[in-house]
Design a protein around this motif. Structure first.
Motif, short mmCIF file in Angstrom:
data_model
loop_
_atom_site.label_atom_id
_atom_site.label_comp_id
_atom_site.label_asym_id
_atom_site.label_seq_id
_atom_site.Cartn_x
_atom_site.Cartn_y
_atom_site.Cartn_z
N GLY A 107 22.40 14.08 52.82
CA GLY A 107 22.21 14.73 54.11
C GLY A 107 23.49 15.29 54.69
O GLY A 107 23.45 16.18 55.53
N GLY A 108 24.63 14.75 54.25
CA GLY A 108 25.89 15.21 54.82
C GLY A 108 26.10 14.70 56.23
O GLY A 108 25.26 13.98 56.78
N PRO A 109 27.21 15.09 56.85
CA PRO A 109 27.52 14.62 58.21
C PRO A 109 26.62 15.28 59.25
O PRO A 109 26.02 16.33 58.99
CB PRO A 109 28.98 15.05 58.40
CG PRO A 109 29.12 16.25 57.52
CD PRO A 109 28.26 15.98 56.32
N SER A 110 26.54 14.64 60.40
CA SER A 110 25.79 15.20 61.52
C SER A 110 26.71 15.28 62.72
O SER A 110 26.82 14.32 63.50
CB SER A 110 24.56 14.35 61.83
OG SER A 110 23.81 14.91 62.90
N PRO A 134 37.09 18.04 55.78
CA PRO A 134 36.88 18.80 54.54
C PRO A 134 36.25 17.97 53.44
O PRO A 134 35.44 18.47 52.65
CB PRO A 134 38.30 19.24 54.16
CG PRO A 134 39.03 19.32 55.45
CD PRO A 134 38.47 18.19 56.28
N GLU A 135 36.58 16.67 53.40
CA GLU A 135 36.01 15.80 52.37
C GLU A 135 34.50 15.66 52.55
O GLU A 135 33.75 15.59 51.57
CB GLU A 135 36.67 14.42 52.41
CG GLU A 135 38.14 14.41 52.00
CD GLU A 135 39.06 14.90 53.12
OE1 GLU A 135 38.57 15.05 54.28
OE2 GLU A 135 40.25 15.13 52.85
N GLU A 136 34.03 15.60 53.81
CA GLU A 136 32.60 15.51 54.07
C GLU A 136 31.88 16.79 53.64
O GLU A 136 30.79 16.75 53.05
CB GLU A 136 32.35 15.26 55.56
CG GLU A 136 32.84 13.91 56.07
CD GLU A 136 32.65 13.77 57.56
OE1 GLU A 136 32.01 12.78 57.97
OE2 GLU A 136 33.13 14.64 58.32
N TRP A 137 32.50 17.93 53.94
CA TRP A 137 31.93 19.22 53.52
C TRP A 137 31.86 19.30 52.00
O TRP A 137 30.82 19.64 51.43
CB TRP A 137 32.78 20.36 54.08
CG TRP A 137 32.30 21.72 53.69
CD1 TRP A 137 32.52 22.37 52.51
CD2 TRP A 137 31.49 22.59 54.49
NE1 TRP A 137 31.91 23.59 52.51
CE2 TRP A 137 31.27 23.76 53.72
CE3 TRP A 137 30.95 22.50 55.77
CZ2 TRP A 137 30.52 24.83 54.20
CZ3 TRP A 137 30.21 23.58 56.25
CH2 TRP A 137 30.00 24.71 55.47
N GLU A 138 32.96 18.97 51.34
CA GLU A 138 33.02 19.07 49.88
C GLU A 138 32.02 18.13 49.21
O GLU A 138 31.39 18.48 48.21
CB GLU A 138 34.43 18.77 49.39
CG GLU A 138 35.48 19.81 49.78
CD GLU A 138 35.28 21.14 49.06
OE1 GLU A 138 34.51 21.17 48.07
OE2 GLU A 138 35.88 22.13 49.50
N ASP A 139 31.86 16.92 49.76
CA ASP A 139 30.95 15.97 49.14
C ASP A 139 29.50 16.44 49.24
O ASP A 139 28.71 16.26 48.31
CB ASP A 139 31.09 14.60 49.79
CG ASP A 139 30.27 13.54 49.05
OD1 ASP A 139 30.60 13.24 47.89
OD2 ASP A 139 29.30 13.03 49.63
#
Length: 274
Positions: free
Chosen positions: A108-111, A119-124
């Motif tokens: 789901g990624g970050p909210s 950037p690490e959250e986006w990349e993951d």
């Protein structure tokens, strides 16, 4: 045997839409992936169950076997290309081929607002949802191409086509899958392999509850109000049962959809119609 969400394993008997086929499903232990695996088995397919948590997948495998189909559980992490290659090799070794690949796994990624995202959250998010799908296709497709037969189904989201506040990485990754599927359909068409996308709306289960909690917090409303607003946006005024998504996947995987490729099928209770 009836699974969560209403799928009856083995109901297809000796026939079914996918009688005699071998299907690999990523993220097959829980949620939509679990329901998809059970539906494909109910339609006559032997199933390769892949994902990071083997415990839930073993439970699904037990239901598949109880319904008279074969099942193989293979640990696989979409962040690890070596594990993906190993899963494809294990499937070929066990069954001799894979006819259907369902790319279901995703995060789901970050909210939170984009300017607060690391950037690490986006990349993951992209690493799993987009690159992971690419790597799974890269590992499983050579056999289909060689046999000039196969079907790939990718699980996208209506969020790839409409906004969802504070979910930019997820939305962007799901939009990317649309372009991937359309282009891959052109590349694989001459080899007799079809590729399609399913875009679910809000699917009943733990993930949509998390989304609704995040939306409620961002908008300063209750979770119940967020759920009502979400459902109100569709003509059917409801969320989507996971089993409905599984039925769509089974149809796209089967010869019944032999002339369908590069398409994007919404299973959203009408939340999205394009």
């Amino acid at each position: 045997m009836t699974a969560a969400g209403g799928t009856t394993v083995g109901a297809a008997g000796g026939g079914g839409l996918l009688a005699g086929a071998v299907a690999a499903v990523t993220g097959a232990g829980t949620g939509i992936g679990r329901e998809i695996a059970l539906r494909l088995a109910a339609e006559g397919a032997d199933v390769v169950l892949t994902g990071r948590s083997t415990g839930p997948m073993e439970e699904v495998a037990g239901q598949v076997r109880a319904g008279g189909r074969r099942a193989l559980v293979v640990p696989m992490d979409l962040r690890d290309p070596a594990s993906i290659r190993a899963a494809a090799e294990a499937a070929e070794a066990e069954f001799g081929r894979v006819d259907v690949l369902v790319n279901n796994s995703g995060v789901g990624g970050p909210s939170k607002p984009m300017w607060e995202i690391d950037p690490e959250e986006w990349e993951d998010t992209f690493r799993v949802n987009v690159t992971g799908t690419f790597l799974a296709c890269r590992a499983f497709l050579p056999g289909m191409v060689a046999r000039r037969s196969g079907s790939v189904v990718v699980i996208g989201s209506v969020t790839g086509k409409r906004p969802l506040v504070n979910r930019t990485p997820y939305a962007a990754s799901k939009t990317a899958l649309i372009g991937m599927v359309r282009t891959l359909a052109w590349e694989l068409g001459p080899h007799g392999v079809r590729v399609n996308l399913v875009s679910p709306g809000g699917v009943e289960g733990e993930r949509i509850e998390w989304v609704l909690q995040q939306q409620a917090q961002a908008r300063g409303i209750t979770v119940e109000e967020a759920r009502a607003d979400f459902a109100e946006g569709s003509p059917l005024k409801r969320l989507v049962p996971a089993g409905d998504v599984a039925h769509a996947v089974a149809w796209l995987a089967s010869p019944r959809s032999a002339s369908v490729t590069g398409d994007d099928l919404n299973v959203s209770a009408g939340l999205v119609m394009y």
